[in-house]
Design a protein around this motif. Sequence first.
Motif, PDB file in Angstrom:
ATOM      1  N   LYS A  30      -4.592   2.964  -2.429  1.00 41.99           N
ATOM      2  CA  LYS A  30      -4.845   2.314  -2.269  1.00 41.99           C
ATOM      3  C   LYS A  30      -4.852   2.826  -0.440  1.00 41.99           C
ATOM      4  CE  LYS A  30      -4.224  -1.732  -5.188  1.00 41.99           C
ATOM      5  NZ  LYS A  30      -3.182  -2.724  -5.888  1.00 41.99           N
ATOM      6  N   ASP A  33      -2.182   0.077   1.624  1.00 42.83           N
ATOM      7  CA  ASP A  33      -0.895   0.162   1.179  1.00 42.83           C
ATOM      8  C   ASP A  33      -0.266   1.466   1.363  1.00 42.83           C
ATOM      9  OD1 ASP A  33       1.874  -0.377   0.612  1.00 42.83           O
ATOM     10  OD2 ASP A  33       0.177  -2.062  -1.623  1.00 42.83           O
ATOM     11  N   ASN A  36       2.290   2.294  -0.937  1.00 41.17           N
ATOM     12  CA  ASN A  36       1.285   2.328  -2.728  1.00 41.17           C
ATOM     13  C   ASN A  36       0.987   4.019  -2.724  1.00 41.17           C
ATOM     14  OD1 ASN A  36      -2.180   2.975  -3.615  1.00 41.17           O
ATOM     15  ND2 ASN A  36      -0.180   1.286  -5.149  1.00 41.17           N
ATOM     16  N   SER A 256      -7.816  -7.036   1.084  1.00 36.32           N
ATOM     17  CA  SER A 256      -7.714  -7.491  -0.035  1.00 36.32           C
ATOM     18  C   SER A 256      -8.009  -8.935  -1.021  1.00 36.32           C
ATOM     19  CB  SER A 256      -7.010  -6.923  -1.241  1.00 36.32           C
ATOM     20  OG  SER A 256      -5.516  -7.020  -1.012  1.00 36.32           O
TER      21      SER A 256
END
Length: 669
Positions: A30, A33, A36, A256
């Motif tokens: 992602k 992020d 992540n 998101s």
Amino acid sequence: MLYAITPAAMLILILILNWELLANYGFFEKKQDTQNVVHVRYNWFLLASCSYLIVDMTWSLLYAHKEVQAFFPFIYYLTDLYFIFMLLTMLTWTRYMVAYLNKGGRSSRVLVYIVWALCIIGVVCLILNRFYHLMFSYNEKNEYIGEVGRNVSFLLQIVFYEAITTYMIYVANNSNGRQKFRYKVVAATSMVQGIFLTFQIIYALFPCYAVGLLIGISMIHTFVQSGAKKDKEIRDNIAYAMAEDYEAIFYIDLESGEYMTFSKTKKFMSMNIMTLGKDFFKEALEGITKTTYPGDLEYAKQFYNKETLLKFLENRTSFSFKYRVLINNEPRYFLFTVMRDKNLQYIIFYEKDIEDELKAERTQKENQRKTITFAQIAESLATNYDLIYYVDITNSSYVCYQSNEIFGQLEVNKAGEDFFGGSLSNIQKLVHEQDREKLAEFITKENMIATMENHKNCSVNYRMIVSGKVQYTRMTVRKSSDNTHFIIGVENVDDEIKKERKRLRELKTEKELARRDELTGVKNKTAYKELEQSVQENMDNGLDYLSFALVVCDANNLKQINDSHGHNAGDEYIRASANLLCNIFVHSPVFRVGGDEFVVFLRGNDYFYRDELMEKLRNLVLENKQRGIGVTLASGIAEYNSETDNFVSDIFNRADKEMYEDKKKLKSL
């Protein structure tokens, strides 16, 4: 066989150590992020390492039976894969290291370019090895022989590992705290891989590089991944500790819309808002429609739009606003604070109940407690309740009194030793099944003691089954003046609740119709006065009101149209005027406040783009006037100035004055 056992054991150990990481983050990044991306890239390194170990293990099993000619093609292909996955471990390790540093500078890009170049050169050499024995070969006995290219390839990888080790040490020395230690661990891991690659040159038929991978992965798991997990737990604990001072804290991903909620207060949880969610702005907008005080709803809606929030966060890290929220159908002022992180990837949304603070600032406490006897209480309650329980707070013993309807006095009905235990037993027999849990939570000593600390009384409505029929009942709890007993009254409110529900249904329909202009479908003068009153109350209370503006419009030539073409044509002209305003100011409410007069309450995006929207309106009006068809509206606009404006009427008057100036210009054309 002994060779094969070593990478097999290493593979199992690596999977055990990192299974949670692999399961939680997978292999898809992602981009928004950062954490992540780091975990996903490390998972790719683990995948490359595990693939290398599988190839190494399989090769050793087949090589132990190299005299079997049928195995030789597989041994040869596995040798190619051996070198390919070794290169991939170096590539994925470098990409993980760059992501972990979170540095996008030239040095990081150079490292990535170099490792890609080494991998491509290695693959090309393996292809050429089919024709020229650059990397390895097998003799007539199918015995493995390392060629010069193999050693050169290993040496280049060793040099590269030492280069990234040096780079990581440099970065670590310019860092501090626990991050400095973790950077050093990453540097040490790179060094270990280089060292064991050196051993692999010397001992070609031993799994030296596999041992280096295991040691490196174990170091990362122990000192980096576990440390990061502990840091996350600490941050979560801090967040929950902060949530003690707020009704709720929302942590929102702007890209998101996904969010987490930290909250421990019963008051907030009664508003039925989840602790996890997929789309904060959509779900919050749906939620505030149910929980916001109606007079503040239009004002509150503006804050649950991502674009509006970002506008207010420009050039500052936070801002706050206030409006009233319904808690148990009672309006209470809440303070909402929005903060952003430095990269504007996340925003933190705090909400706090400040009703008590505002009351303390506006009023002085004038309540005086009066000492009254139980007998006096009993006389006042006798005519209001069907049953009254006098319950000892200490030992739960009780006396039940029943109203004497003839004399208006109380008579002893029964007594007992455990009011709370007996009540819980009777709930299962007498109360409607859908209300049992609610009443059971209410009728506990702990709940009553806690509630009475801050309230003079509390009550709960529930349904009882009487002769097979549902009957609405209310239980009300008070404390005696000496704080030693609960006084609990039970009354039949069946008729009251049914009449109230019917009245609310009728009232809701009437209010909706009363606020809507019958001719145009837009809001009417009554709705505008309610909005004006709500805004004025907030201004009077010193609340920081959002930026807004009023647009005042007047339809030209209405009298001439009525006289020439009739009132039906005039009505159509008014409807067309309302449609024109609604189509231009799509995010703001439009009000018809007179026969041909309209007001628009500009907010949110409409307010930010007010100049463009006013220009669009006036250009359309000029075009209609020049063509001799369509609506001609004179218009004026005025913005709210928090430093000089004390009344909403001041803003309206400025806009009205500008509208008359515009009307004169239109008549002169």
